[in-house]
Design a protein around this motif. Structure first.
Motif, PDB file in Angstrom:
ATOM      1  N   CYS A  83      -8.501  -0.346   3.234  1.00  0.00           N
ATOM      2  CA  CYS A  83      -8.009   0.937   3.751  1.00  0.00           C
ATOM      3  C   CYS A  83      -8.110   2.024   2.683  1.00  0.00           C
ATOM      4  O   CYS A  83      -8.521   3.153   2.966  1.00  0.00           O
ATOM      5  CB  CYS A  83      -6.573   0.798   4.240  1.00  0.00           C
ATOM      6  SG  CYS A  83      -5.430   0.184   2.992  1.00  0.00           S
ATOM      7  N   VAL A 117       0.866  -1.180   0.000  1.00  0.00           N
ATOM      8  CA  VAL A 117       0.000   0.000   0.000  1.00  0.00           C
ATOM      9  C   VAL A 117       0.896   1.221   0.000  1.00  0.00           C
ATOM     10  O   VAL A 117       1.847   1.297   0.768  1.00  0.00           O
ATOM     11  CB  VAL A 117      -0.900   0.037   1.250  1.00  0.00           C
ATOM     12  CG1 VAL A 117      -1.573   1.391   1.365  1.00  0.00           C
ATOM     13  CG2 VAL A 117      -1.952  -1.048   1.187  1.00  0.00           C
ATOM     14  N   VAL A 166      -3.434   0.954  -3.406  1.00  0.00           N
ATOM     15  CA  VAL A 166      -2.972  -0.429  -3.293  1.00  0.00           C
ATOM     16  C   VAL A 166      -2.122  -0.786  -4.495  1.00  0.00           C
ATOM     17  O   VAL A 166      -2.501  -0.542  -5.634  1.00  0.00           O
ATOM     18  CB  VAL A 166      -4.175  -1.399  -3.228  1.00  0.00           C
ATOM     19  CG1 VAL A 166      -3.681  -2.840  -3.160  1.00  0.00           C
ATOM     20  CG2 VAL A 166      -5.029  -1.073  -2.022  1.00  0.00           C
ATOM     21  N   GLY A 175      -7.284  -3.843  -0.009  1.00  0.00           N
ATOM     22  CA  GLY A 175      -7.823  -2.580  -0.520  1.00  0.00           C
ATOM     23  C   GLY A 175      -8.836  -1.872   0.364  1.00  0.00           C
ATOM     24  O   GLY A 175      -9.309  -0.778   0.026  1.00  0.00           O
ATOM     25  N   LYS A 223      -5.801  -7.051   8.937  1.00  0.00           N
ATOM     26  CA  LYS A 223      -4.542  -7.711   9.282  1.00  0.00           C
ATOM     27  C   LYS A 223      -3.745  -6.963  10.349  1.00  0.00           C
ATOM     28  O   LYS A 223      -2.713  -7.448  10.801  1.00  0.00           O
ATOM     29  CB  LYS A 223      -3.663  -7.838   8.018  1.00  0.00           C
ATOM     30  CG  LYS A 223      -4.252  -8.741   6.972  1.00  0.00           C
ATOM     31  CD  LYS A 223      -4.199 -10.180   7.459  1.00  0.00           C
ATOM     32  CE  LYS A 223      -5.104 -11.041   6.592  1.00  0.00           C
ATOM     33  NZ  LYS A 223      -5.318 -12.362   7.181  1.00  0.00           N
ATOM     34  N   LEU A 282      -1.345  -1.794   9.447  1.00  0.00           N
ATOM     35  CA  LEU A 282      -1.073  -0.355   9.426  1.00  0.00           C
ATOM     36  C   LEU A 282      -0.838   0.177  10.834  1.00  0.00           C
ATOM     37  O   LEU A 282      -1.379  -0.330  11.801  1.00  0.00           O
ATOM     38  CB  LEU A 282      -2.258   0.395   8.812  1.00  0.00           C
ATOM     39  CG  LEU A 282      -2.627   0.019   7.379  1.00  0.00           C
ATOM     40  CD1 LEU A 282      -3.894   0.747   6.955  1.00  0.00           C
ATOM     41  CD2 LEU A 282      -1.478   0.349   6.433  1.00  0.00           C
TER      42      LEU A 282
END
Ligand code: FAD
Ligand code: SF4
Ligand code: SF4
Lengths: 58, 391
Positions: free
Chosen positions: A44, A3, A55, A42, A22, A25
């Motif tokens: 975020c 990203v 992404v 994708g 996940k 970030l």
């Protein structure tokens, strides 16, 4: 990194951090860091209020 | 720097500060850490609160009240207005806060009560002892420290990691977040009411707000449901609204952020760990308001920490009291708001207009939201089918 963060656009609000399934970030000081657990899903990029995330497929 | 506390609070928002203050007042040794170097800044909030809910926690203070508001005006897509006001005495029903000041005052109150506070200190993980949470790893000015505690409070807001580290998956689905953008607009007289523009015309699954901020300024913002964001974004919707509705306004500040609108999550405690406020997804799913819920939850969390210390038991068995108490109080409101939100976001603009028209000739001016919804339900049983069980 899968990203890409446009630091000049990002308003360091942390919304993307809250939706990443996940936990890839993190908001550190005034920037977003992405770790390698990112799956390029994708989510975020979709929710960022200003469109600062893009992404890149690995 | 001490390396052991009874309680460590991660995050110095309203939820964290009230937790820390309550713990300190109960005689606990408490540390509150905040990763930003300035508490409350940058703001991620429209700063609207109801006076009743707020004044349970703190006496009003001119330093953090930017404006007093007389009520709310809801504007349907066709322009029909619903005015919800104060009681007959016309007392102010809400404030627009200056959160940069408000959050710092709350942190200072925690400090005055005896809590230690560390800013520019970021939690990076949890310490464990026999599988139980036993403190945090934190970075202060680039250096790592281990700080032990019997209980860790995750009051780390929308971006919360503390819950995830503790094994509670708090990640929000796109339809569980409102993604928002806001301008502080000057050169504009917003009047004395908070305004809410509803309908897809303004935003899908969200709304536009105008909250008077004192002088000739207002917080003007928009939230859009995460699942509808992507091609259209909050910032674009906001720019469009401001250009058409407040063409002479001057933008003097910009705010972006996300509010959890998931409603109650499954679990907010584990052994040695409690989640409070936005970290526990306790914001109101209908309005996006989370300040006073976070404060209420913080109060309960602090009281439960005091009790746990007396018992010498920091396991879920004792901490569950927090879970039970918040669900029985703010949790009920949050669940109800979620049901209303889920129904309203399905309505078309035409249907929203219909709802607004059904109030023609009804005096709703002194009604609070639950009462107003009850009236709407009575007049539109078909449209609002499913809400019946709520009122
Ligand atoms: C655009 C927008 C408008 C809103 N408007 C309103 C409104 O009008 N009225 C209302 O009531 N609510 C509103 N809200 C919601 C409200 O802002 C939140 O519900 C409220 O701030 C929650 O308080 P909190 O204490 O739980 O978390 P926060 O106030 O978010 O505080 C969390 C703190 O934790 C810190 N932190 C995070 N991670 C770490 C870490 N690892 N280590 C150390 N510190 C950490 C953060 O820096 C932050 O300071 C709005 C939100 C947004 C985004
Ligand atoms: S959601 Fe967008 S603006 Fe907010 S921190 Fe993430 S990248 Fe930055
Ligand atoms: S693309 Fe998906 S996995 Fe990667 S950082 Fe964004 S939300 Fe997380």
């Amino acid at each position: 990194m899968s990203v890409e963060v446009n630091r000049f656009k990002c308003g360091y609000c942390g919304a993307c951090v809250g939706v990443c399934p996940k936990g890839a970030l993190e908001l550190i000081e005034t920037w977003i860091e992405v770790d390698d657990s990112c799956t390029s899903c994708g989510i975020c990029a979709r929710i960022c209020p200003v469109g600062a995330l893009e992404v890149k497929v690995k | 720097m001490k390396d052991r506390y009874d309680v460590i609070v991660v995050g110095a928002g309203p939820g964290g500060s009230i937790t820390a203050k309550t713990c300190a007042e109960g005689g606990l040794d408490v540390l509150m850490i905040e990763k930003r170097q300035e508490i409350g800044d940058p703001v991620r909030c429209a700063e609207g609160v109801g006076t009743d809910a707020l004044l349970k926690h703190i006496a009003p203070d001119k330093r953090w009240i930017a404006a007093e508001v007389k009520g709310s005006r809801i504007i349907a897509p066709d322009g029909t207005e619903i005015l919800m006001s104060s009681d007959a005495a016309m007392k102010d029903v809400g404030y627009t806060l200056e959160r940069k000041v408000f959050d710092r005052v709350l942190a200072q109150k925690a400090a005055m009560a005896g809590a230690d506070v560390m800013v520019k200190t970021r939690a990076t993980g949890l310490l464990r002892n026999n599988g139980k949470v036993a403190g945090i790893k934190a970075m202060y000015m680039g250096e790592m420290h281990d700080i032990k505690a019997d209980i860790v409070i995750g009051a780390d807001g929308v971006e919360s990691k503390v819950g995830r580290w503790g094994g509670i998956d708090t990640s929000l689905k796109p339809h569980d977040i409102e993604t928002c953008a806001q301008f502080l607009i000057s050169n504009f007289d917003p009047g004395e009411y908070s305004e809410f523009y509803i309908g897809e015309k303004y935003s899908a699954g969200g709304y536009v707000w105008i909250f008077p901020k004192g002088g000739y300024t207002a917080n003007v913002g928009v939230g859009i449901l995460g699942s509808k964001s992507g091609k259209i974004r909050a910032i674009t919707l906001l720019q469009k609204f401001v250009e058409t509705t407040i063409p002479d306004g001057k933008i003097i500040e910009m705010v972006v952020g996300g509010v959890p609108v998931s409603g109650p999550i499954e679990r907010t405690v584990t052994d040695g760990l409690i989640l409070v406020g936005d970290a526990a997804r306790q914001s109101d799913p209908l309005t996006g308001g989370g300040i006073t819920n976070a404060m209420d939850a913080g109060k309960i969390a602090g009281e439960v920490c005091i009790m746990a210390k007396e018992k010498g038991d920091y396991s879920v068995r004792t901490l569950k009291e927090y879970e039970d108490k918040w669900r029985a109080t703010i949790g009920k409101e949050i669940s109800r708001a979620l049901k209303v939100k889920n129904l309203l976001i399905k309505l078309s603009d035409e249907q929203l207009n219909q709802l607004a028209h059904s109030l023609d000739g009804v005096d709703v001016s002194t009604m609070e939201l639950p009462k107003l919804l009850a009236v709407l339900l009575k007049k539109n049983p078909k449209l609002l089918w499913g809400l019946g069980s709520l009122f």
